[in-house]
Write a protein that holds these residues in place. Structure first.
Motif, PDB file in Angstrom:
ATOM      1  N   PRO A   3       0.921  -1.212   0.080  1.00 45.96           N
ATOM      2  CA  PRO A   3      -0.056  -0.015  -0.114  1.00 45.96           C
ATOM      3  C   PRO A   3       0.747   1.367   0.057  1.00 45.96           C
ATOM      4  O   PRO A   3       1.953   1.289   0.498  1.00 45.96           O
ATOM      5  CB  PRO A   3      -0.929  -0.289   1.209  1.00 45.96           C
ATOM      6  CG  PRO A   3      -0.040  -1.070   2.343  1.00 45.96           C
ATOM      7  CD  PRO A   3       0.813  -1.864   1.157  1.00 45.96           C
ATOM      8  N   ALA A   4       0.036   2.398  -0.821  1.00 43.73           N
ATOM      9  CA  ALA A   4       1.000   3.584  -0.637  1.00 43.73           C
ATOM     10  C   ALA A   4       1.121   4.120   0.607  1.00 43.73           C
ATOM     11  O   ALA A   4       0.258   4.030   1.536  1.00 43.73           O
ATOM     12  CB  ALA A   4       0.238   4.707  -1.473  1.00 43.73           C
ATOM     13  N   PRO A   5       2.097   4.752   1.030  1.00 44.23           N
ATOM     14  CA  PRO A   5       2.322   5.311   2.558  1.00 44.23           C
ATOM     15  C   PRO A   5       1.278   6.406   2.752  1.00 44.23           C
ATOM     16  O   PRO A   5       0.983   7.327   1.831  1.00 44.23           O
ATOM     17  CB  PRO A   5       3.818   5.967   2.635  1.00 44.23           C
ATOM     18  CG  PRO A   5       4.261   6.027   1.089  1.00 44.23           C
ATOM     19  CD  PRO A   5       3.327   4.971   0.323  1.00 44.23           C
ATOM     20  N   ASP A   6       0.913   6.552   3.944  1.00 44.06           N
ATOM     21  CA  ASP A   6      -0.160   7.955   4.037  1.00 44.06           C
ATOM     22  C   ASP A   6       0.422   8.959   4.075  1.00 44.06           C
ATOM     23  O   ASP A   6       1.899   9.098   4.321  1.00 44.06           O
ATOM     24  CB  ASP A   6      -0.950   7.370   5.345  1.00 44.06           C
ATOM     25  CG  ASP A   6      -0.101   7.178   6.595  1.00 44.06           C
ATOM     26  OD1 ASP A   6       1.201   7.080   6.578  1.00 44.06           O
ATOM     27  OD2 ASP A   6      -0.662   6.948   7.684  1.00 44.06           O
ATOM     28  N   ARG A  10       4.548   9.860   4.921  1.00 49.46           N
ATOM     29  CA  ARG A  10       5.384  10.814   3.624  1.00 49.46           C
ATOM     30  C   ARG A  10       5.962  12.134   4.182  1.00 49.46           C
ATOM     31  O   ARG A  10       7.011  12.345   3.890  1.00 49.46           O
ATOM     32  CB  ARG A  10       4.334  11.284   2.422  1.00 49.46           C
ATOM     33  CG  ARG A  10       4.064   9.876   1.702  1.00 49.46           C
ATOM     34  CD  ARG A  10       3.455  10.422   0.488  1.00 49.46           C
ATOM     35  NE  ARG A  10       2.388  11.075   0.491  1.00 49.46           N
ATOM     36  CZ  ARG A  10       1.047  10.833   0.519  1.00 49.46           C
ATOM     37  NH1 ARG A  10       0.806   9.422   0.662  1.00 49.46           N
ATOM     38  NH2 ARG A  10       0.075  11.656   0.730  1.00 49.46           N
ATOM     39  N   LEU A  11       5.117  12.510   5.327  1.00 50.32           N
ATOM     40  CA  LEU A  11       5.740  14.036   5.852  1.00 50.32           C
ATOM     41  C   LEU A  11       7.011  13.383   6.650  1.00 50.32           C
ATOM     42  O   LEU A  11       7.941  14.208   6.351  1.00 50.32           O
ATOM     43  CB  LEU A  11       4.763  14.476   6.530  1.00 50.32           C
ATOM     44  CG  LEU A  11       4.958  15.730   7.370  1.00 50.32           C
ATOM     45  CD1 LEU A  11       5.557  16.905   6.464  1.00 50.32           C
ATOM     46  CD2 LEU A  11       4.040  16.254   8.379  1.00 50.32           C
ATOM     47  N   MET A  12       6.724  12.539   7.458  1.00 49.20           N
ATOM     48  CA  MET A  12       7.928  12.323   8.150  1.00 49.20           C
ATOM     49  C   MET A  12       9.102  11.714   7.391  1.00 49.20           C
ATOM     50  O   MET A  12      10.016  12.001   7.816  1.00 49.20           O
ATOM     51  CB  MET A  12       7.663  11.040   9.466  1.00 49.20           C
ATOM     52  CG  MET A  12       6.631  11.474  10.344  1.00 49.20           C
ATOM     53  SD  MET A  12       7.048  13.130  11.309  1.00 49.20           S
ATOM     54  CE  MET A  12       8.402  12.803  12.025  1.00 49.20           C
ATOM     55  N   THR A  13       8.978  11.071   6.325  1.00 52.59           N
ATOM     56  CA  THR A  13      10.048  10.840   5.348  1.00 52.59           C
ATOM     57  C   THR A  13      10.700  11.971   4.796  1.00 52.59           C
ATOM     58  O   THR A  13      11.895  12.182   4.840  1.00 52.59           O
ATOM     59  CB  THR A  13       9.607   9.798   4.242  1.00 52.59           C
ATOM     60  OG1 THR A  13       8.943   8.725   4.910  1.00 52.59           O
ATOM     61  CG2 THR A  13      10.657   9.356   3.321  1.00 52.59           C
TER      62      THR A  13
END
Length: 186
Positions: A3-6, A10-13
């Motif tokens: 599944p695509a990251p929520d 994505r923000l934390m990445t």
């Protein structure tokens, strides 16, 4: 299929990527005695509000309204920044940067290692809150000096790898906002 990251992931990445990039910018300075000593000295001066106490004492060197205003500003900035910082640190609970490969010289004054969580940088939050509270309308050079000192404190925390760059940025934003609110209320 994965599944695509929520959005929060994505923000934390993205935040982690920026933190890593900023850390790499500081890396060539680490281990250099002059840079390490300067970072340590600036960090210590920012510890427990030492710098801001000196500024307030200077501003209040003569009795009268200026002294009362300086003492009140310092007290309100100190207590409000401590309270806000404590609540946010306990709520967020972010781990500190990894220091296992940190190579600093022994130059300069010793700096106590932080034990609380990393976000936000308390030194930076208190510095920007104090700069906002102690700044005065029409004193551009003095105000610039206050904010430059606050920025140096934030940079020292990244150099010493006590904080991620995003912790320092959080301290800048929260501290400045808090300082402006406090200044408007006094």
């Amino acid at each position: 299929m994965t599944p695509a990251p929520d959005a929060p992931s994505r923000l934390m990445t993205a935040v982690g990527a920026v933190d890593d990039a900023v850390d790499r910018w500081f890396e060539p300075l680490r281990g250099r005695p002059a840079a390490d000593a300067a970072a340590r000295a600036v960090s210590v001066v920012g510890d427990h509000g030492y710098l801001w106490t000196v500024v307030a004492l200077w501003r209040g060197r003569r009795s009268g309204p200026a002294r009362r205003a300086a003492v009140r500003a310092l007290g309100v900035a100190g207590f409000s920044s401590l309270a806000v910082n404590t609540v946010i640190k306990r709520t967020v609970g972010r781990p500190r940067p990894d220091t296992t490969d940190l190579a600093l010289s022994d130059a300069g004054v010793p700096v106590r290692r932080p034990t609380s969580s990393s976000f936000p940088s308390g030194h930076t939050l208190a510095a920007f809150c104090s700069a906002a509270v102690l700044s005065r309308p029409g004193h551009r050079a003095g105000n610039a000096g206050l904010y430059a000192a606050a920025a140096a404190i934030g940079a020292s925390r990244i150099h010493l790898r006590d904080h991620h760059a995003s912790d320092v940025l959080g301290g800048v934003v929260i501290g400045t906002a808090l300082g402006l609110v406090v200044r408007a209320l006094r």
